[in-house]
Design a protein around this motif. Structure first.
Motif, mmCIF file in Angstrom:
data_model
loop_
_atom_site.group_PDB
_atom_site.id
_atom_site.type_symbol
_atom_site.label_atom_id
_atom_site.label_comp_id
_atom_site.label_asym_id
_atom_site.label_seq_id
_atom_site.Cartn_x
_atom_site.Cartn_y
_atom_site.Cartn_z
ATOM 1 N N UNK A 61 0.945 -1.325 -0.008
ATOM 2 C CA UNK A 61 -0.029 0.168 0.024
ATOM 3 C C UNK A 61 0.810 1.391 0.285
ATOM 4 N N UNK A 62 2.266 1.213 0.286
ATOM 5 C CA UNK A 62 3.013 2.430 0.181
ATOM 6 C C UNK A 62 3.936 2.764 -0.799
ATOM 7 N N UNK A 63 3.427 2.521 -2.127
ATOM 8 C CA UNK A 63 4.291 2.583 -3.011
ATOM 9 C C UNK A 63 4.237 3.984 -3.478
ATOM 10 N N UNK A 64 5.438 4.706 -3.701
ATOM 11 C CA UNK A 64 5.397 6.240 -4.144
ATOM 12 C C UNK A 64 6.912 6.632 -4.729
ATOM 13 N N UNK A 65 6.840 7.689 -5.556
ATOM 14 C CA UNK A 65 8.023 7.929 -6.097
ATOM 15 C C UNK A 65 8.945 8.559 -5.013
ATOM 16 N N UNK A 66 10.014 7.753 -4.946
ATOM 17 C CA UNK A 66 11.203 8.453 -3.854
ATOM 18 C C UNK A 66 12.385 8.757 -4.714
ATOM 19 N N UNK A 70 9.923 4.545 -8.102
ATOM 20 C CA UNK A 70 9.160 3.981 -7.178
ATOM 21 C C UNK A 70 9.687 2.957 -6.455
ATOM 22 N N UNK A 71 9.269 3.028 -5.215
ATOM 23 C CA UNK A 71 9.774 2.241 -3.980
ATOM 24 C C UNK A 71 8.396 2.160 -3.120
ATOM 25 N N UNK A 72 8.463 1.201 -2.036
ATOM 26 C CA UNK A 72 7.790 0.958 -1.159
ATOM 27 C C UNK A 72 8.587 1.696 0.189
ATOM 28 N N UNK A 73 7.657 2.830 0.595
ATOM 29 C CA UNK A 73 8.445 3.647 1.627
ATOM 30 C C UNK A 73 8.902 2.489 2.798
ATOM 31 N N UNK A 74 8.403 1.501 3.045
ATOM 32 C CA UNK A 74 8.553 0.650 4.298
ATOM 33 C C UNK A 74 9.665 -0.204 3.995
ATOM 34 N N UNK A 75 10.437 -0.278 2.748
ATOM 35 C CA UNK A 75 11.253 -1.132 2.462
ATOM 36 C C UNK A 75 12.728 -0.546 2.056
ATOM 37 N N UNK A 202 8.290 -3.289 -24.050
ATOM 38 C CA UNK A 202 9.632 -3.932 -23.473
ATOM 39 C C UNK A 202 10.545 -2.967 -23.128
ATOM 40 N N UNK A 203 10.209 -1.984 -22.267
ATOM 41 C CA UNK A 203 10.564 -0.716 -21.867
ATOM 42 C C UNK A 203 11.741 -1.248 -20.467
ATOM 43 N N UNK A 204 11.001 -2.421 -19.603
ATOM 44 C CA UNK A 204 11.822 -2.703 -18.564
ATOM 45 C C UNK A 204 11.563 -1.924 -17.396
ATOM 46 N N UNK A 205 10.963 -0.804 -17.361
ATOM 47 C CA UNK A 205 10.898 0.067 -16.065
ATOM 48 C C UNK A 205 10.133 -0.650 -15.192
ATOM 49 N N UNK A 206 9.423 -1.503 -15.448
ATOM 50 C CA UNK A 206 8.457 -2.249 -14.667
ATOM 51 C C UNK A 206 9.241 -3.280 -13.862
ATOM 52 N N UNK A 207 10.110 -3.946 -14.487
ATOM 53 C CA UNK A 207 11.171 -4.980 -13.986
ATOM 54 C C UNK A 207 12.016 -4.142 -12.780
ATOM 55 N N UNK A 208 12.566 -2.938 -13.226
ATOM 56 C CA UNK A 208 13.526 -2.272 -12.298
ATOM 57 C C UNK A 208 12.649 -1.658 -11.093
ATOM 58 N N UNK A 209 11.465 -1.427 -11.264
ATOM 59 C CA UNK A 209 10.649 -0.695 -10.185
ATOM 60 C C UNK A 209 9.939 -1.781 -9.073
ATOM 61 N N UNK A 210 9.839 -2.994 -9.394
ATOM 62 C CA UNK A 210 9.253 -4.068 -8.729
ATOM 63 C C UNK A 210 9.980 -4.395 -7.309
ATOM 64 N N UNK A 211 9.455 -3.979 -6.185
ATOM 65 C CA UNK A 211 9.984 -4.198 -4.863
ATOM 66 C C UNK A 211 10.123 -5.744 -4.624
ATOM 67 N N UNK A 212 9.291 -6.645 -5.510
ATOM 68 C CA UNK A 212 9.325 -7.961 -5.247
ATOM 69 C C UNK A 212 10.382 -8.736 -5.998
#
Ligand code: SF4
Ligand code: F3S
Ligand code: FES
Length: 241
Positions: A61-66, A70-75, A202-212
């Motif tokens: 729930x705490x994904x945000x632009x840091x 994009x990051x999870x603020x709690x991680x 196939x831009x790959x931003x999604x892979x880079x952003x995924x906190x999992x």
């Protein structure tokens, strides 16, 4: 240590446009960015609004632009960021207040790919069996916590918000490659539509952003390949435009 935060604030009911506000809080270097946000909210400005629940990287729930990503603020730890730490809502969704975005469309797309097991037969008396290898086939995409960090970092989604987006495709992948599932044709029909998987460039931003750490672009590629091999795609070749 003292940490300087720059947070994009916006209340659509009061403000004509977003405003940057600066805050300074005292935290430990090993505290998370979420702890710094709590320090602001609890001790300086109770009107600051953001989502969080588990505080342990599970609820999404705490994904945000840091600092622009994009990051999870709690991680993420304070010590790993240059100051000021710049915090904004995820891009591509409308802002409800401050760091809280409207995820209604995001979850509509999630529902559209039918993220549940579809079977036509009567449930067996015991569990539906699956080999370890069959389970492993979709292990990576079971890790999704629906945080939205992938979809809101995708330029194809920014350009066209009708795009179903990487998060929904990851959720579809989890069932498309499940040996027990029989809903493949229904899901592939949705993903082959004009707003479906072919919008991915196939831009790959999604892979880079995924906190999992999910291999999001790889999963999308596997869904594309499945579609290319299926009769659904051959029936609708113009849908890839
Ligand atoms: Fe979040 Fe990763 Fe799931 Fe995308 S794939 S919603 S970034 S957990
Ligand atoms: Fe977007 Fe990821 Fe594809 S960033 S274009 S969904 S590879
Ligand atoms: Fe649950 Fe961060 S608060 S993932």
């Amino acid at each position: 240590m003292q940490v300087h935060l720059k947070i994009k604030r916006f209340n659509p009911e009061q403000d004509a446009q977003p405003q940057w506000r600066a805050y300074t809080v005292t935290v430990e270097p090993t505290d998370r960015v979420l702890d710094a946000l709590h320090a602001v909210k609890w001790y300086q400005d109770g009107s600051l609004t953001f989502r969080r629940s588990c505080a342990h990287g599970i609820c999404g729930s705490d994904a945000m632009l840091i600092n622009g990503r994009n990051r999870l603020a709690c991680k993420v730890l304070i010590r790993d960021f240059q100051q000021p730490i710049v915090i904004e809502p995820m891009r591509g969704f409308s802002v409800l207040k401050d760091l809280v975005v409207d995820m209604t469309g995001f979850f509509e797309k999630y529902k559209a790919v039918k993220p549940y097991l579809i079977t036509g037969d009567q449930p067996p008396p015991t569990e539906r069996l699956q080999s370890p290898a069959q389970r492993e086939r979709y292990e990576d995409t079971t890790k999704c916590i629906l945080c939205g960090a992938c979809t809101t970092s995708c330029p194809s989604f920014w350009a066209n918000s009708a795009y179903v987006g990487p998060a929904a495709i990851v959720q579809a992948h989890r069932f498309l490659f499940d040996s027990r599932d029989e809903g493949r044709a229904e899901r592939l029909a949705t993903l082959n539509a004009a707003s479906g998987v072919w919008r991915c460039r196939t831009i790959f931003n999604c892979t880079e952003a995924c906190p999992r750490g999910i291999q999001v672009t790889k999963a999308i590629g596997e869904v594309k390949q499945l579609l290319l091999r299926s009769s659904i795609h051959r029936q609708r070749p113009s849908a890839s435009a």
